[in-house]
Write a protein that holds these residues in place. Structure first.
Motif, mmCIF file in Angstrom:
data_model
loop_
_atom_site.group_PDB
_atom_site.id
_atom_site.type_symbol
_atom_site.label_atom_id
_atom_site.label_comp_id
_atom_site.label_asym_id
_atom_site.label_seq_id
_atom_site.Cartn_x
_atom_site.Cartn_y
_atom_site.Cartn_z
ATOM 1 N N VAL A 1 0.833 -1.209 0.000
ATOM 2 C CA VAL A 1 0.000 0.000 0.000
ATOM 3 C C VAL A 1 0.867 1.258 0.000
ATOM 4 O O VAL A 1 0.446 2.307 -0.488
ATOM 5 N N LEU A 2 2.094 1.166 0.498
ATOM 6 C CA LEU A 2 2.983 2.325 0.562
ATOM 7 C C LEU A 2 3.571 2.695 -0.797
ATOM 8 O O LEU A 2 4.059 3.810 -0.974
ATOM 9 N N SER A 3 3.518 1.779 -1.754
ATOM 10 C CA SER A 3 4.079 2.071 -3.074
ATOM 11 C C SER A 3 3.008 2.203 -4.152
ATOM 12 O O SER A 3 3.309 2.267 -5.336
ATOM 13 N N ARG A 4 1.754 2.282 -3.730
ATOM 14 C CA ARG A 4 0.643 2.388 -4.683
ATOM 15 C C ARG A 4 0.061 3.805 -4.613
ATOM 16 O O ARG A 4 -0.329 4.249 -3.538
ATOM 17 N N PRO A 5 -0.007 4.533 -5.740
ATOM 18 C CA PRO A 5 -0.644 5.854 -5.715
ATOM 19 C C PRO A 5 -2.103 5.731 -5.267
ATOM 20 O O PRO A 5 -2.836 4.866 -5.746
ATOM 21 N N GLY A 6 -2.498 6.583 -4.326
ATOM 22 C CA GLY A 6 -3.877 6.551 -3.830
ATOM 23 C C GLY A 6 -4.806 7.338 -4.725
ATOM 24 O O GLY A 6 -4.412 8.347 -5.316
ATOM 25 N N PRO A 7 -6.053 6.915 -4.824
ATOM 26 C CA PRO A 7 -7.028 7.664 -5.620
ATOM 27 C C PRO A 7 -7.495 8.919 -4.881
ATOM 28 O O PRO A 7 -7.382 9.009 -3.657
ATOM 29 N N GLU A 8 -8.019 9.874 -5.639
ATOM 30 C CA GLU A 8 -8.662 11.026 -5.014
ATOM 31 C C GLU A 8 -9.892 10.526 -4.279
ATOM 32 O O GLU A 8 -10.434 9.471 -4.585
ATOM 33 N N VAL A 9 -10.325 11.298 -3.286
ATOM 34 C CA VAL A 9 -11.438 10.886 -2.437
ATOM 35 C C VAL A 9 -12.557 11.920 -2.471
ATOM 36 O O VAL A 9 -12.344 13.073 -2.855
ATOM 37 N N ASP A 10 -13.728 11.505 -2.013
ATOM 38 C CA ASP A 10 -14.837 12.426 -1.762
ATOM 39 C C ASP A 10 -14.664 12.891 -0.322
ATOM 40 O O ASP A 10 -14.909 12.127 0.609
ATOM 41 N N PRO A 11 -14.213 14.124 -0.115
ATOM 42 C CA PRO A 11 -13.898 14.583 1.241
ATOM 43 C C PRO A 11 -15.104 14.686 2.170
ATOM 44 O O PRO A 11 -14.943 14.799 3.376
ATOM 45 N N THR A 12 -16.307 14.622 1.620
ATOM 46 C CA THR A 12 -17.502 14.719 2.463
ATOM 47 C C THR A 12 -18.058 13.355 2.850
ATOM 48 O O THR A 12 -19.002 13.277 3.633
ATOM 49 N N SER A 13 -17.477 12.276 2.317
ATOM 50 C CA SER A 13 -17.990 10.944 2.635
ATOM 51 C C SER A 13 -17.706 10.600 4.094
ATOM 52 O O SER A 13 -16.698 11.029 4.667
ATOM 53 N N ASP A 14 -18.584 9.819 4.688
ATOM 54 C CA ASP A 14 -18.407 9.397 6.080
ATOM 55 C C ASP A 14 -17.094 8.645 6.265
ATOM 56 O O ASP A 14 -16.424 8.804 7.290
ATOM 57 N N GLU A 15 -16.724 7.816 5.284
ATOM 58 C CA GLU A 15 -15.481 7.040 5.384
ATOM 59 C C GLU A 15 -14.258 7.946 5.446
ATOM 60 O O GLU A 15 -13.338 7.703 6.218
ATOM 61 N N VAL A 16 -14.237 8.992 4.634
ATOM 62 C CA VAL A 16 -13.095 9.905 4.609
ATOM 63 C C VAL A 16 -13.055 10.732 5.889
ATOM 64 O O VAL A 16 -11.974 10.971 6.453
ATOM 65 N N VAL A 17 -14.193 11.166 6.380
ATOM 66 C CA VAL A 17 -14.240 11.931 7.632
ATOM 67 C C VAL A 17 -13.711 11.071 8.784
ATOM 68 O O VAL A 17 -12.911 11.534 9.602
ATOM 69 N N ARG A 18 -14.117 9.794 8.823
ATOM 70 C CA ARG A 18 -13.618 8.873 9.859
ATOM 71 C C ARG A 18 -12.117 8.660 9.715
ATOM 72 O O ARG A 18 -11.369 8.658 10.692
ATOM 73 N N LEU A 19 -11.659 8.473 8.476
ATOM 74 C CA LEU A 19 -10.237 8.293 8.214
ATOM 75 C C LEU A 19 -9.443 9.515 8.676
ATOM 76 O O LEU A 19 -8.394 9.379 9.317
ATOM 77 N N ALA A 20 -9.944 10.705 8.375
ATOM 78 C CA ALA A 20 -9.267 11.940 8.786
ATOM 79 C C ALA A 20 -9.132 12.000 10.306
ATOM 80 O O ALA A 20 -8.069 12.327 10.839
#
Length: 186
Positions: free
Chosen positions: A32-51
Motif C-alpha cells: 500500500v505504501l508504493s501504490r498511488p492513492g485515488p482522489e477521495v470524496d472529502p464529504t464521505s463518512d469514510e473519509v471523515v472517519r479516516l481523517a
C-alpha cells in the motif's frame, strides 16, 4: 510565525465531529505504501472517519508531524500534519487534514534529513521546496483551500503528499550515501 489556520478557513480537527481511533501504522515494504492513492470524496463518512483516525494516530505517536492514509493501510489521498512546537518550523498552521492535495508552487529547494514511521530504522537526506503553495480540499466540508507555507511545514506537506502518490522518502534520496541508520536513544 504562528498562523491561525490561515488558508484553512478556521477549520480545526474538531470540525470532523467524530472521535478518531488509533490505527496501526504499516511499514515498508507493505504494497500500500508504493501504490498511488485515488482522489477521495472529502464529504464521505469514510473519509471523515479516516481523517479523524489519522489525527488520533498522529497525536499518540512520539515525534510524528504527519501521517498519510497509506501509512494506516488505506490507499487514498488524505493526510494529517501538525508541526506545532517543532524547532525547525517557521510557519505553523496547527493540526490539519487535507484531501486530494496538489503542489501548485514550489521554490527555495534545500536538502534536509527526514524520517518516517513507515521506515522506522532509516533516515535520509531529501531535497524539498522550502516555500510551498498547496491546493486541497478539507475533509467534512469539502471546502477548497490554498495553503501557503515554508520551512519544516513545507517539508512535512511534501513528505505526506508523496505518501499519497505511493512514494517514500527513500524514493527521493539522491543516492544510497544519503541514507542513514536511525539513531536509537535509550
Amino acid at each position: 510565525m504562528t498562523a491561525e489556520y490561515v488558508g484553512l478557513g478556521g477549520w480545526t480537527p474538531d470540525a470532523l465531529a467524530v472521535p478518531g481511533e488509533v490505527r496501526p501504522v504499516v511499514v515498508a515494504p507493505d504494497p500500500v505504501l508504493s501504490r498511488p492513492g485515488p482522489e477521495v470524496d472529502p464529504t464521505s463518512d469514510e473519509v471523515v472517519r479516516l481523517a479523524a483516525d489519522l489525527v488520533a494516530t498522529m497525536r499518540i505517536s512520539p515525534g510524528c508531524v504527519g501521517l498519510a492514509a497509506p501509512q494506516v493501510g488505506v490507499s487514498a489521498q488524505v493526510f494529517a500534519v501538525d508541526v506545532t512546537g517543532h524547532p525547525k518550523a517557521a510557519t505553523v498552521h496547527g493540526t490539519f487534514v487535507l484531501c486530494n492535495a496538489k503542489v501548485v508552487e514550489a521554490s527555495r529547494w534545500k536538502a534536509g534529513r527526514e524520517g518516517c514511521m513507515s521506515v522506522p530504522d532509516l533516515t535520509g537526506d531529501v531535497k524539498r521546496a522550502g516555500r510551498l503553495v498547496v491546493e486541497a480540499v478539507l475533509p467534512g466540508t469539502g471546502e477548497p483551500v490554498r495553503l501557503v507555507t515554508d520551512a519544516f511545514e513545507a517539508r512535512a506537506l511534501q513528505h505526506e503528499i508523496d505518501h499519497c502518490a505511493g512514494l517514500l522518502f527513500l524514493d527521493r534520496v539522491a543516492s544510497a550515501h544519503a541514507v542513514y541508520q536511525r539513531k536509537v536513544y535509550l
